[in-house]
Enzyme design. Structure first.
Site, PDB file in Angstrom:
ATOM      1  N   SER A   1       8.474   3.909  12.266  1.00  0.00           N
ATOM      2  CA  SER A   1       9.447   4.988  12.143  1.00  0.00           C
ATOM      3  C   SER A   1      10.299   4.988  13.406  1.00  0.00           C
ATOM      4  O   SER A   1       9.807   4.650  14.491  1.00  0.00           O
ATOM      5  CB  SER A   1       8.742   6.341  12.002  1.00  0.00           C
ATOM      6  OG  SER A   1       9.672   7.406  12.134  1.00  0.00           O
TER       7      SER A   1
ATOM      8  N   TYR B   1       1.986  12.529  14.371  1.00  0.00           N
ATOM      9  CA  TYR B   1       2.593  11.513  13.511  1.00  0.00           C
ATOM     10  C   TYR B   1       3.380  10.500  14.349  1.00  0.00           C
ATOM     11  O   TYR B   1       3.243   9.289  14.163  1.00  0.00           O
ATOM     12  CB  TYR B   1       3.512  12.183  12.493  1.00  0.00           C
ATOM     13  CG  TYR B   1       4.296  11.222  11.634  1.00  0.00           C
ATOM     14  CD1 TYR B   1       3.736  10.656  10.494  1.00  0.00           C
ATOM     15  CD2 TYR B   1       5.614  10.888  11.955  1.00  0.00           C
ATOM     16  CE1 TYR B   1       4.453   9.780   9.698  1.00  0.00           C
ATOM     17  CE2 TYR B   1       6.345  10.016  11.167  1.00  0.00           C
ATOM     18  CZ  TYR B   1       5.760   9.460  10.038  1.00  0.00           C
ATOM     19  OH  TYR B   1       6.480   8.586   9.257  1.00  0.00           O
TER      20      TYR B   1
ATOM     21  N   GLY C   1       8.562   6.689  -3.423  1.00  0.00           N
ATOM     22  CA  GLY C   1       9.335   6.499  -2.208  1.00  0.00           C
ATOM     23  C   GLY C   1       9.537   5.057  -1.802  1.00  0.00           C
ATOM     24  O   GLY C   1       9.832   4.184  -2.623  1.00  0.00           O
ATOM     25  N   ILE C   2       9.381   4.789  -0.510  1.00  0.00           N
ATOM     26  CA  ILE C   2       9.626   3.462   0.052  1.00  0.00           C
ATOM     27  C   ILE C   2       8.685   2.431  -0.541  1.00  0.00           C
ATOM     28  O   ILE C   2       9.097   1.317  -0.874  1.00  0.00           O
ATOM     29  CB  ILE C   2       9.486   3.512   1.588  1.00  0.00           C
ATOM     30  CG1 ILE C   2      10.640   4.323   2.196  1.00  0.00           C
ATOM     31  CG2 ILE C   2       9.464   2.103   2.174  1.00  0.00           C
ATOM     32  CD1 ILE C   2      10.485   4.609   3.678  1.00  0.00           C
ATOM     33  N   GLY C   3       7.417   2.770  -0.687  1.00  0.00           N
ATOM     34  CA  GLY C   3       6.450   1.807  -1.216  1.00  0.00           C
ATOM     35  C   GLY C   3       6.789   1.356  -2.619  1.00  0.00           C
ATOM     36  O   GLY C   3       6.749   0.161  -2.929  1.00  0.00           O
TER      37      GLY C   3
ATOM     38  N   THR D   1       3.115   4.313  -4.819  1.00  0.00           N
ATOM     39  CA  THR D   1       3.343   5.098  -6.029  1.00  0.00           C
ATOM     40  C   THR D   1       4.649   5.875  -6.006  1.00  0.00           C
ATOM     41  O   THR D   1       5.058   6.424  -7.036  1.00  0.00           O
ATOM     42  CB  THR D   1       2.182   6.076  -6.275  1.00  0.00           C
ATOM     43  OG1 THR D   1       2.013   6.909  -5.117  1.00  0.00           O
ATOM     44  CG2 THR D   1       0.891   5.311  -6.553  1.00  0.00           C
TER      45      THR D   1
ATOM     46  N   THR E   1       0.848  -1.195   0.000  1.00  0.00           N
ATOM     47  CA  THR E   1       0.000   0.000   0.000  1.00  0.00           C
ATOM     48  C   THR E   1       0.883   1.244   0.000  1.00  0.00           C
ATOM     49  O   THR E   1       2.021   1.219   0.462  1.00  0.00           O
ATOM     50  CB  THR E   1      -0.946   0.024   1.214  1.00  0.00           C
ATOM     51  OG1 THR E   1      -0.190   0.109   2.423  1.00  0.00           O
ATOM     52  CG2 THR E   1      -1.813  -1.229   1.243  1.00  0.00           C
ATOM     53  N   GLY E   2       0.337   2.321  -0.552  1.00  0.00           N
ATOM     54  CA  GLY E   2       1.135   3.538  -0.658  1.00  0.00           C
ATOM     55  C   GLY E   2       2.356   3.315  -1.522  1.00  0.00           C
ATOM     56  O   GLY E   2       3.473   3.665  -1.142  1.00  0.00           O
TER      57      GLY E   2
END
Length: 248
Positions: A136, A149, A17-19, A15, A12-13
């Site tokens: 994180s 966050y 960076g890390i994903g 599109t 998920t996520g």
């Protein structure tokens, strides 16, 4: 032969960076990867960059209808072996400036989205499956103007332990990664403009013992480790991938 030949993964996520780096890494090792993102154009670009081993489904993990549609599609493909619940984000807000919307949006996406992604994946997971949460290193540190966050990431650390205990009898492993500052669009997007972004990145790198930011591909390698049989005797763990920032 790849480490993940014949397996199906969800990122998920995915599109940027890390994903996206993780989706590419899992696919390179032989997995068929389902990618999610909220923007169709970015999702299409991500799928195209991976090729035939990728399927994109536009979805917001904070929307239960989107999640139902996502898992209906995966169900038609067959079983699910790997869940990388990575979607999330946050914005700076000092304590006097925190609004209900800021709090609710951050928790709904980072905690609620992760919770219901994992819950809805459970019927498709078999013995030997791996669930990986994106935490994180901020989950154990104080962070001025980033408290909401940080609190969501602390919640994910707790969920990792509880779900690992709950799912161990099914042979499903649950672990978390805890990146430090990684050079991604999400990180630079926290700043107000290019000059502020450069100052932010330089300041974050200065606080890392290795004196640099992480690369998405370095986090993706850790995701692969947790997704593969190389970590078969690990559950409930959190791996810090932060250049030593939380350790030395």
């Amino acid at each position: 032969m790849g480490q993940l030949d014949g397996r199906t993964a969800l990122v998920t996520g995915a599109t940027s960076g890390i994903g996206l780096a993780a989706a590419r890494r899992l696919a390179a090792e032989g997995a068929h990867v389902f990618l999610t993102g909220r923007r169709q154009e970015a999702l299409d670009d991500a799928v195209a960059s991976i090729g035939a081993r990728a399927t994109g489904v536009r979805a917001d993990v904070a929307n239960l209808d989107d999640l139902d549609r996502l898992f209906d599609g995966i169900r038609q493909h067959g079983r699910l072996d790997i869940v990388f619940a990575n979607a999330g984000g946050g914005e700076f807000a000092a304590l006097p400036d925190i609004t209900w919307d800021h709090y609710a949006d951050t928790f709904h996406t980072n905690v609620g989205g992760t919770l219901f992604t994992v819950q809805k994946a459970l019927p498709l997971l078999t013995e030997g499956s791996s669930i990986i949460l994106t935490g994180s290193n901020i989950d154990t540190k104080g962070a001025a103007s980033f408290s909401v966050y940080a609190a969501t990431k602390a919640a994910l650390r707790s969920l990792t332990r509880s779900w690992a205990a709950e799912l161990v009898t099914r042979g499903i492993r649950v672990n978390a990664i805890a990146p430090g500052p990684v050079e991604t669009p999400g990180l630079t997007g926290l700043a107000d403009g290019p000059e502020a972004a450069e100052q932010l990145l330089q300041g974050l790198a200065a606080g890392v013992p290795m004196k640099r930011l992480g690369r998405p591909e370095e986090i993706a390698d850790t995701v692969l480790f947790l997704a593969s049989d190389a970590s078969s005797y690990m559950t409930g763990a959190e791996i810090y991938v932060d250049g030593g920032a939380s350790q030395i």
